[in-house]
Enzyme design. Structure first.
Site, short mmCIF file in Angstrom:
data_model
loop_
_atom_site.label_atom_id
_atom_site.label_comp_id
_atom_site.label_asym_id
_atom_site.label_seq_id
_atom_site.Cartn_x
_atom_site.Cartn_y
_atom_site.Cartn_z
N ASP A 11 -60.25 83.17 -37.86
CA ASP A 11 -59.87 83.44 -36.47
C ASP A 11 -59.05 84.71 -36.31
OD1 ASP A 11 -57.44 82.69 -37.58
OD2 ASP A 11 -56.87 81.39 -35.93
N HIS B 93 -59.40 73.40 -40.04
CA HIS B 93 -59.56 74.65 -39.31
C HIS B 93 -60.74 75.45 -39.84
CE1 HIS B 93 -55.29 73.60 -38.73
NE2 HIS B 93 -55.59 73.92 -37.49
#
Length: 577
Positions: free
Chosen positions: A394, A217
């Site tokens: 994020d 990620h």
């Protein structure tokens, strides 16, 4: 970097739509993700892979015969929502049960768990298989805390082949967990990845260095080291994985040498030239090895090495034929399609009865969400930068997606004449569905709990408002399993709820009590800089996190501070009217 996009916020949705159009002979798009175009003629276990976008061909690209039945697809590096998981499961279920399988990340565990509860309540047999192959993310004694990275691919393949062969739900689960128990991965990065529309990478490395122990990620590695030659890196990767050989393992192994997005195939082949001989010299037979991009991380430069120790039944499933958009092996006989398509899931959207007082409060709740929306949009970049230090970067984007959806959901509810509880429930459901990730689940569930306390009929007192905030905090504690001191948003939320209670008991007006409690929350968020994370994706990078406040606690402090100003201004306007 990612160069081709329109609105960066729409990148994942547009990529999925384009993918489904390009591969419409194999897959079809459904709310929340994709399923196989062809349905089985008889009931068959549905294996549903899940996770965020940015990892192609994982996860949508492995949907097809001999592999996954469907994929639940979240935003970039963000877990899908519970609603997305539920919708894909309903579309994929053929009567033999469904299995959600995904990497071990807090947001995925929460969302797939909530979807599983909903499916089970409807009588659908459902199981979850988590992948925990990343040896760098937790020590041997805490394997259950490890995250899932490229090992996903092998575990999903084994399960998909087992389901294709007609195994029942319990057997597919057993084989998937067995494959996971025998799978180990180590990764390394040479440069970080870049979100669509972002000016900078999520992390950068000094020239001549690499990061060992990365996640998929965009999380930076556990530590940086001098950039080795291909031979030196091959030895490092092989040695680290073989140290963790499972007890009683055999001599036949499945091997993935995986590129993470921008490492050239030629580079991987040069590395394979060292990896393969070392494994053979260690006495292993390499069974159907794969070299290429299978589980990526946008445009990250890096590689990972995965080994699964095989026995007869695992090997048979690993080498079985498969036909998907992103992976093909052998020849798969055409599957028979059923005549009927699954109907869209029906949703009961009938509003509860409400009073004029509660409808007025609902309008004020919507106005408050507008304040939160403005605050989060203004802070998106800062929150993303903060999250990138020890996470995937994020948080800012996820919060913006969540509040945008919540604001729209609340607006639609108010337009229909909803009371406060129904308005906040609509906002919470929309937030959880669009934001994804752990914070999306928690904010969505928290807003629902807040509304349930307020109800649709009463004009709440200050004490009831404080009780609603406590219900918000309690719901997050219950779902997230985090406590103050774990370096999460709870480090700010719990002091805020306690401070609001204290202010109301001490006779403060509600706006003054809120503002005082908000100041406490901000200080508590700042104090998380001294903590090591014990939950979430930042946990494996605890040292990198030191000195930086928790993004979730920080965003909560920003939100309640802005709402405090809004409450004070509203009270002043009321006094002057």
């Amino acid at each position: 970097m990612t160069r081709l996009f329109n609105d960066p916020a729409d990148f994942a949705d547009e990529a999925l739509a384009g993918f489904c159009d390009a591969h419409q002979n194999l897959v079809r798009q459904v709310p929340g993700g994709v399923v196989r175009r062809a349905r089985p003629a008889a009931p068959r276990v549905a294996v549903l892979a899940g996770g965020g976008s940015g990892h192609y061909p994982a996860f949508a690209g492995i949907v097809g015969a001999g592999f996954a039945t469907g994929a639940v697809v979240g935003n970039i590096f963000t877990s899908p929502s519970a609603q997305q998981a539920y919708s894909v499961a309903k579309a994929a279920d053929s009567g033999a049960g469904v299995i959600f399988t995904y990497g071990n990340y807090a947001g995925d565990v929460l969302n797939f768990g909530m979807a599983s509860e909903r499916l089970a309540a409807e009588g659908i047999a459902v199981e979850n298989v988590l992948v925990t192959d990343d040896i760098a993310s937790a020590p041997v004694g805490e394997i259950e805390k490890r995250r899932g990275i490229a090992g996903d691919f092998i575990v999903f393949k084994v399960m998909g082949a087992a389901a294709e062969a007609g195994e029942n739900l319990a057997e597919v689960v057993r084989l998937g967990r067995k494959a996971n128990d025998n799978t180990r991965t180590i990764g390394t990065a040479f440069q970080g990845c870049t979100f669509p529309g972002a000016d900078d990478r999520l992390f950068s490395l000094e020239k001549g260095t690499m990061a060992l122990g990365l996640g998929i990620h965009g999380e930076p590695g556990l530590y940086d080291t001098t950039m080795p030659t291909a031979i030196e890196l091959g030895r490092e990767l092989v040695e680290r994985v073989l140290v963790e050989t499972p007890e009683g393992a055999g001599s036949r192994i499945a091997v993935l040498l995986n590129g993470l997005g921008s490492s050239k195939l030629e580079e991987l082949f040069v590395l394979w030239r060292t990896v393969a001989p070392l494994l053979r010299e260690a006495g292993y037979t390499l069974v159907a090895p794969e070299v290429g991009e299978l589980v990526t991380s946008l445009d990250m430069a890096g590689v990972s090495l995965t080994i699964t120790w095989l026995d007869d039944e695992l090997e048979q499933l690993w080498v079985a034929a498969a036909e998907t958009p992103g992976f093909r092996r052998g020849s798969v006989a055409a599957m028979s399609a059923s005549a009927a398509e699954n109907a869209d899931v029906a949703i009961d959207d009938q509003l509860a009865d409400s009073t004029e007082e509660s409808r007025a409060l609902a309008e004020r709740c919507h106005a408050a969400l507008a304040v939160v929306r403005s605050t989060l949009h203004d802070s998106e970049s800062m929150l993303g930068d903060l999250d990138a230090i020890a996470g995937d970067g994020d948080h800012g984007r996820g919060m913006v997606r969540g509040i945008d959806a919540a604001y729209a959901g609340a607006a639609a509810a108010v337009e229909r004449g909803a009371g406060a509880a129904s308005t906040l429930a609509a906002a919470g459901d929309a937030w959880g569905d669009r934001a994804g990730g752990t914070s999306g689940v928690l904010w969505g569930a928290g807003l629902r709990a807040l509304g349930e306390t307020l109800g649709d009929t009463e004009q709440p007192s200050a004490e009831t408002m404080a009780a609603a905030v406590n219900a918000f905090a309690d719901r997050l504690l219950e779902l997230g399993k985090a406590e103050p001191g774990d370096k999460t948003m709870m480090d700010a939320i719990v002091p805020f709820a306690e401070g609001l209670d204290d202010g109301i008991r001490n006779g403060f007006s509600f706006p003054d009590a809120w503002i005082t409690a908000a100041a406490v929350a901000v200080r508590a968020a700042e104090d998380t800089a001294a903590l090591r994370p014990k939950k979430g994706r930042a946990r494996p990078l605890a040292e990198k996190s030191l000195g930086t406040p928790d993004p979730g606690a920080t965003s909560f402090g920003l939100i309640v501070t802005a709402l405090g100003r809004h409450l004070a201004e509203s009270a002043t306007q009321k006094d002057n009217s």
